[in-house]
Design a protein around this motif. Sequence first.
Motif, short mmCIF file in Angstrom:
data_model
loop_
_atom_site.label_atom_id
_atom_site.label_comp_id
_atom_site.label_asym_id
_atom_site.label_seq_id
_atom_site.Cartn_x
_atom_site.Cartn_y
_atom_site.Cartn_z
N ASP A 239 -33.75 33.48 -22.34
CA ASP A 239 -33.27 34.98 -22.17
C ASP A 239 -33.41 35.93 -23.32
O ASP A 239 -33.89 37.15 -23.13
CB ASP A 239 -31.29 35.18 -22.24
CG ASP A 239 -30.95 34.50 -21.38
OD1 ASP A 239 -32.06 34.25 -20.26
OD2 ASP A 239 -29.73 34.22 -21.15
N GLU B 271 -30.55 29.99 -23.45
CA GLU B 271 -30.29 30.92 -24.92
C GLU B 271 -32.29 31.66 -25.14
O GLU B 271 -31.72 32.89 -25.18
CB GLU B 271 -29.67 30.12 -25.79
CG GLU B 271 -29.34 30.86 -26.52
CD GLU B 271 -28.90 30.94 -28.00
OE1 GLU B 271 -28.24 31.39 -28.41
OE2 GLU B 271 -28.18 29.61 -27.72
N HIS C 219 -37.14 37.12 -23.09
CA HIS C 219 -37.26 37.56 -22.03
C HIS C 219 -37.07 39.36 -22.95
O HIS C 219 -37.75 40.95 -22.52
CB HIS C 219 -35.99 37.84 -21.13
CG HIS C 219 -35.85 36.66 -20.49
ND1 HIS C 219 -34.87 35.72 -19.22
CD2 HIS C 219 -37.39 36.27 -19.78
CE1 HIS C 219 -36.15 34.99 -18.40
NE2 HIS C 219 -37.26 35.18 -19.12
N ARG C 220 -36.13 39.26 -23.44
CA ARG C 220 -35.54 40.54 -23.98
C ARG C 220 -37.18 41.34 -25.41
O ARG C 220 -37.52 42.21 -25.29
CB ARG C 220 -34.34 40.17 -25.03
CG ARG C 220 -34.31 41.79 -25.94
CD ARG C 220 -32.41 41.78 -26.41
NE ARG C 220 -32.52 41.06 -27.43
CZ ARG C 220 -33.04 40.98 -28.40
NH1 ARG C 220 -33.47 41.64 -29.13
NH2 ARG C 220 -32.83 39.75 -29.84
N GLN D 198 -33.75 26.50 -15.71
CA GLN D 198 -32.14 26.91 -15.23
C GLN D 198 -31.60 25.99 -14.25
O GLN D 198 -30.82 26.21 -14.49
CB GLN D 198 -33.03 27.68 -13.77
CG GLN D 198 -33.54 29.41 -14.23
CD GLN D 198 -32.83 30.27 -15.02
OE1 GLN D 198 -31.55 30.12 -15.16
NE2 GLN D 198 -32.66 30.94 -15.07
#
Length: 421
Positions: free
Chosen positions: A393, A390, A396-397, A106
Motif C-alpha cells: 500500500d 502494508e 502504491h502511494r 493478497q
Amino acid sequence: MKRIMTTVAVGAVAALALTGCGGAAPTTGSSSGGAESGELVIWNWGNSDEAAESFQTDVIAAFNEKHPDVEVEIVAQPFDQYYTLLGSAIEAGTAPDLALFNGGTQLASRADMLFPVTEELADLEETLAGWPAFQAGGETYSAPMFLQGFPIYYNKAIFEQAGLDAENPPTTWDELTTACESILAETDVSCFALGNKEGLGIEFFLSGFASGVFTPEEYDAWIDGERDWEGEHARQVLELWQQTSEDGWYNAGANSTAMFNDSFDLFSGGQAAMVIGLTSGIAHWKQFDEFLGEDLGFMMPVTVNDGTTLALPAEGGIGYGILNEDKFDLGVDWIRATVDHDALSAYSLAGGQITSDTTIELDTDIQSAQDIVSELPGSKPLLHTALSGETLDLLHRLGQELLINEVTVDDAAGQLAASEG
C-alpha cells in the motif's frame, strides 16, 4: 434439485481493517466423498467476458458432479473494493465460505484467516505450476488456476512508424530509452500506456523490469524477505520510475487514469507503443490480438545492469481460499473443481488464459502467446507479491508521488525500508 446463483453485490460497506479471525487448522483432514446438501457461498470479482462466464459454469458443473445437492451461490463484488468488502465481512462475521484471492501478498497477508489445504491438494503438485504464490509459512492455502505474468507488449506498426526495427525490440535499457525518444519524436502517441489511479503502475514497473536490474542472488533474496530498499538496485528502480515520467514516457494524466481498463485500452487503441500487461485474466495476448492482430509483439525485460539474468516475471495468479471451517470439505472440492483439467483446457482456448495445468498445450497461432509460453520454464516470481500488504500500500502511494515529483527517491526508499522494519 441444485440451483446455481450468481449475485452482484451492491451498496457501500465501511472500510475496516483486516484482522485475523480463524487461525486454527481444520480438524477434518480429507475431502468428503459422500453426497452433501446445503449451500456454498463464494465471493469473487465477477467475470470479464463470456469465456470467463463459461469457465465458471464448467467449474460449478465439475463441483456438482460430486455434490449434486449443494447450492452454489457466487457473489460478484467490485474489484476496486473487493478486499475492503471482504475484510468488513470477516470483521462482521458474515464472510463467505470461500473467496477468490490474488496470489502473493493478497493471500499471504490474510493466511491467518484461511484454512490450509496442504495435504488435501498434495496429489496436484506435480500437475500444476505456480504454487509458491499460494503458500505461506510452509502451508498451502489454494491451488493456482492460471499463471499470471507481466510481459511487455508492443505495437509493431508504431515501432515502424518511429523508424524502429519491429522484429527486434530493445534488449537493453539504453536501447529502450532510444526507442522511446524516437517514438515520442516521430509519432503522436506515448511510449508506454500507464494507468496509476490506483497506484498499481509501480507494481508492474518493479516486477516487469526487475530481472534486468537485480542480480539473480538479489532477486532470490528479495523473494525470501531479504530486501534493502536503500540499496543501490532497489533505489535504481525508484529512480528509473521517476526518470521515465520526467522524460515523458507515459500518457498525460497517468495518476488519474485507471489501469483496468483505461490504460490497456490506450494500448489496444494504438495510443501507446508499449504496455506492461498480463498473461491471463485480462489485458493479455488474446485480448490485445483482437485489436492489433499481427502488429502485436512481445518483448522480454531489458538488461539494465551487468550481472543480471533476464526472466519472464510470472507465477500463480488467482485461487480460492477457505474461510469457513464448517464447509472445509466442500471448500476443498470447490478448489479442486477450479483446476479441473477439462474446464481449464476449454478456458485456455476460449479465454486466452495460460493455465497452471502443465499438461494443457496452448493451441494458438498468436505468436506473442507462443513466445510467452516458451519463456515460462525460466520465469521468476513477481517481486511485488512478496511484499507485505502494508508495504505494498505504501509503495502504491509513493509510486504516485514519485511520478509527479512530490517525494524524493531518498525519502521514498527510506519510508519503504522503515515499513519493513
